[in-house]
Design an enzyme around this catalytic site. Structure first.
Site, PDB file in Angstrom:
ATOM      1  N   THR A  68      -2.518   1.700  -4.587  1.00 47.95           N
ATOM      2  CA  THR A  68      -2.752   3.104  -3.945  1.00 47.95           C
ATOM      3  C   THR A  68      -4.187   3.579  -4.438  1.00 47.95           C
ATOM      4  O   THR A  68      -4.585   3.390  -5.522  1.00 47.95           O
ATOM      5  CB  THR A  68      -2.124   4.193  -4.228  1.00 47.95           C
ATOM      6  OG1 THR A  68      -2.205   5.341  -3.739  1.00 47.95           O
ATOM      7  CG2 THR A  68      -1.569   4.331  -6.004  1.00 47.95           C
ATOM      8  N   ASP A  78       0.858  -1.077   0.066  1.00 49.17           N
ATOM      9  CA  ASP A  78       0.130  -0.005   0.092  1.00 49.17           C
ATOM     10  C   ASP A  78       0.938   1.251   0.042  1.00 49.17           C
ATOM     11  O   ASP A  78       1.821   1.203   0.428  1.00 49.17           O
ATOM     12  CB  ASP A  78      -0.887   0.036   1.427  1.00 49.17           C
ATOM     13  CG  ASP A  78      -1.786   1.115   1.284  1.00 49.17           C
ATOM     14  OD1 ASP A  78      -2.599   1.582   0.381  1.00 49.17           O
ATOM     15  OD2 ASP A  78      -1.721   1.772   2.490  1.00 49.17           O
ATOM     16  N   THR A 100       0.181   4.687   0.930  1.00 50.43           N
ATOM     17  CA  THR A 100       0.244   5.889   1.886  1.00 50.43           C
ATOM     18  C   THR A 100       0.424   5.244   3.163  1.00 50.43           C
ATOM     19  O   THR A 100      -0.055   4.328   3.648  1.00 50.43           O
ATOM     20  CB  THR A 100      -1.187   6.625   1.611  1.00 50.43           C
ATOM     21  OG1 THR A 100      -1.208   7.520   0.420  1.00 50.43           O
ATOM     22  CG2 THR A 100      -1.084   7.625   3.122  1.00 50.43           C
TER      23      THR A 100
END
Length: 690
Positions: free
Chosen positions: A531, A384, A386
């Site tokens: 994302t 992932d 962030t």
């Protein structure tokens, strides 16, 4: 997801005879206030019990050895002038059999009742046959006594079990080490400002405690006053001191530096970081793996092989070679001893315990052993973006000046003066980037657009690009085209309603991400990113990190579908995310890894939890998984491989050349295998030093 069939690890690995030795049992097993004391005391009592039984049996074996006809004949000694020596041998051997052999006899009944014959069954059968036959000889039956073989076998087996339990205690000490991190008392602040010393387990959320320089933080919480550097290495694996000040979270067990801290108590008891870690370590140690299942099956088949080999040995020597019963019996007993899967029962548990402890020291916890063991074969790792590959927080990446009379430093300082009055994440990032923020007066929010204030006599606005365009502010658009195309957030600084410059902010890529991606690719693993950000942001991050593949604008509930897509390419993959909105993807992946857990380590959908927000720890997981596999194979070889030559040797295939193993020598060979397995497990090192 942890296995739902956790049982006592010693029972699962064939050590049924261990339970309850020395009055230990599992009463009072692991409470959070006691930090696992019940578990530790149980193992400690077992160690003491085997040690006591070993020394008592060893002492009683000395007169048995002195009176043994076989040993005296081997040493060239005559018959001892001791009246009734066979009855004396019987008396000493009876005590050794029932006292020293009790753990094996008890284990035998437990294994038989469960219909799971194993090591205890073999040992119990061997010593019972030796004792029963020798007792009959002592009372007049023609034949030869086996009391020396009986005594030496029990002594050697007790020694092996004692060594085993000491090794297990040493290898599984992670929980006890973690428990030591929590101090017994805390300095709780009273309403009048004075302090009172209370037990840590008396603290409640909302209490305020004082942590003096050099002391350990008593519980999880938030700093409400003070500034200091803390050592969290035992908790997170991060060796550097971490600066903490008002508003920062602290973890119970961290060592305070030179400053005094006032901490508001957050999580206590079962919810605290330490107790969650202890639960995960215990869970990992009890988690049944595929390798252990293989070892259990091997132990069961070895039991059947031992019984069959013993029976065949007896029949062959009695019928085909017409040997006396006493000789045939000795061969049979030796075969059964040699085949005991004692080392096999120890091979996997010791590796599991050592790997679990090393993982905890490295800053990650194995919640489900089977996916962890799979991770050695990973072909793709999905991150992932962030908060995983990036820090998950804004930081200034670029500064563009429109006004020739302005420089970047002054522009940032003026913007920071305005934003110092703001609580917005963008504002905080601008303030952190400034070297000397100016002083602002007449601060005022511009709803949905930004903020303004008076700085050095000028009206300074820090606003969005939309606001500047709406107000018809002129600026050099070419200077910001590339920044906008990269998906960065732009804030414009207006001085007296003229564009002075632009500050670009971005979710900054972690330095560790670059190393992690490079190392994973060196290992032949494809590195991908998922994302929810737009394509421009994804393109920039993917390019900067040189990712194999990436997926942009993916909603949280669609991430699992992307994992399936990668699996559909025939790739075994891991998903690495924050464990919250990535939960479906973590569950779908072959290996689910929760990263950046901080003080909330119990992510239910993750197979592995990383304490630190460091994607580089994924590399350590894979390296440790490979070490785990290598050591498992080595231990299984040492635990079972010797049977290939030991069983024929015990059966007497070299008898023609004068080579025969007696039961004691068989026990010594089997115990040597056990010691090698224990030493091999203890030699496991961390990935950096391996």
């Amino acid at each position: 997801m942890p296995d739902d069939k956790h049982q006592d690890s010693h029972e699962e690995h064939g050590h049924g005879g261990h339970e309850g030795h020395g009055g230990g049992g599992h009463e009072g097993h692991h409470d959070h206030d006691g930090h696992g004391g019940g578990h530790a005391s149980h193992h400690a009592q077992m160690v003491k019990d085997f040690k006591r039984r070993f020394y008592v049996s060893l002492l009683l074996t000395l007169p048995v050895a002195w009176l043994s006809p076989m040993l005296r004949g081997f040493a060239g000694l005559g018959e001892p002038a001791v009246p009734g020596r066979f009855m004396i041998l019987f008396a000493f051997s009876t005590v050794i059999f029932f006292y020293g052999g009790w753990p094996f006899l008890k284990g035998f009944f437990k294994e038989v009742s469960k219909k799971q014959p194993g090591m205890m069954t073999l040992i119990a059968l061997a010593i019972t046959v030796a004792y029963g036959y020798s007792s009959l000889v002592s009372f007049g039956l023609p034949g030869r006594v086996f009391f020396w073989e009986l005594a030496s076998l029990i002594v050697i087996m007790l020694l092996g079990h004692w060594i085993e339990m000491r090794s297990v205690m040493s290898a599984s000490g992670a929980m006890e080490e973690l428990a030591k991190l929590i101090p017994g008392e805390a300095h709780r602040l009273k309403d009048d400002g004075s302090t009172e010393d209370v037990k840590v387990n008396e603290l409640q959320p909302g209490d305020t405690v004082l942590v003096k320089p050099g002391e350990r933080v008593p519980t999880d919480g938030e700093i409400v006053e003070g500034h200091s550097s803390l050592n969290e290495s035992m908790l997170t694996g991060e060796s550097q001191m971490v600066e903490k000040s008002e508003g920062d979270e602290v973890i119970g067990g961290a060592v305070n530096g030179d400053g005094s801290l006032t901490v508001s108590v957050g999580k206590t008891g079962d919810d605290s970081f330490i107790n969650q870690v202890m639960s995960m370590v215990k869970e990992a140690q009890e988690s049944k793996s595929r390798a252990q299942g293989l070892a259990d099956k091997a132990a069961m088949w070895l039991t059947y092989i031992a019984l069959a080999s013993g029976a065949v040995t007896m029949i062959v020597w009695l019928t085909l070679f017409d040997k006396e019963f006493i000789f045939s019996l000795e061969r049979t007993v030796t075969v059964m001893i040699i085949t005991c899967p004692h080392a096999l029962g120890l091979a996997i548990p010791l590796v599991v315990a050592m790997i679990t402890a090393i993982a905890a020291k490295q800053g990650f916890f194995i919640r489900n052993r089977t996916p962890f063991e799979k991770s050695r074969n990973l072909q793709a790792v999905l991150f992932d973006k962030t908060g995983t590959l990036t820090k998950g927080e804004f930081a200034v990446s670029d500064t563009v000046v429109f006004d020739d009379t302005m420089d970047e430093g002054r522009l940032t300082n003026m913007a920071a003066a305005v934003e110092s009055q703001s609580e917005h994440p963008i504002g905080k990032a601008v303030v952190e980037a400034a070297e000397q923020p100016g002083k602002a007066e007449n601060f005022e929010n511009i709803p949905g657009k930004g903020a303004q204030a008076t700085v050095d006599g000028s009206n300074v606005k820090v606003v969005s690009r939309n606001y500047a365009d709406e107000q018809g502010i002129e600026y050099d658009k070419d200077k910001v085209t590339d920044l906008s195309g990269e998906g960065k957030t732009l804030v414009f600084v207006l001085v007296d309603d003229k564009a002075a410059g632009c500050i670009a902010l971005d979710d900054v890529i972690r330095d560790e991400s670059r190393d992690a991606v490079a190392k994973l690719k060196e290992m032949g693993i494809q590195v991908m990113m998922i994302t929810g950000d737009n394509q421009a942001v994804a393109d920039r991050v993917a390019k900067e990190l040189d990712l194999t593949d990436y997926f942009a604008e993916v909603l949280p509930d669609k991430k699992a579908e992307k994992v399936k897509e990668v699996q559909g390419r025939g790739l075994m993959c891991a998903m690495t995310g924050d464990g919250v909105n990535d939960a479906p993807a973590l569950a779908q992946a072959d290996v689910g890894i929760a990263i950046g857990a901080g003080t909330d380590v119990a992510q239910e959908t993750a197979d592995i939890v990383l304490v630190r927000s460091n994607p580089g720890d994924v590399v350590k997981v894979i390296e440790l998984s490979r070490t785990n596999r290598r050591k498992t194979i080595q231990n299984l070889f040492w635990a079972t491989g010797y049977n290939a030559f030991a069983i024929p040797l015990a059966a007497g295939v070299l008898y023609k050349w004068g080579i025969l193993l007696n039961p004691a020598a068989g026990a010594l060979l089997m115990s040597l295998s056990t010691v090698i397995v224990a030493i091999n497990a203890k030699l496991i090192r961390t990935p950096e030093s391996a």
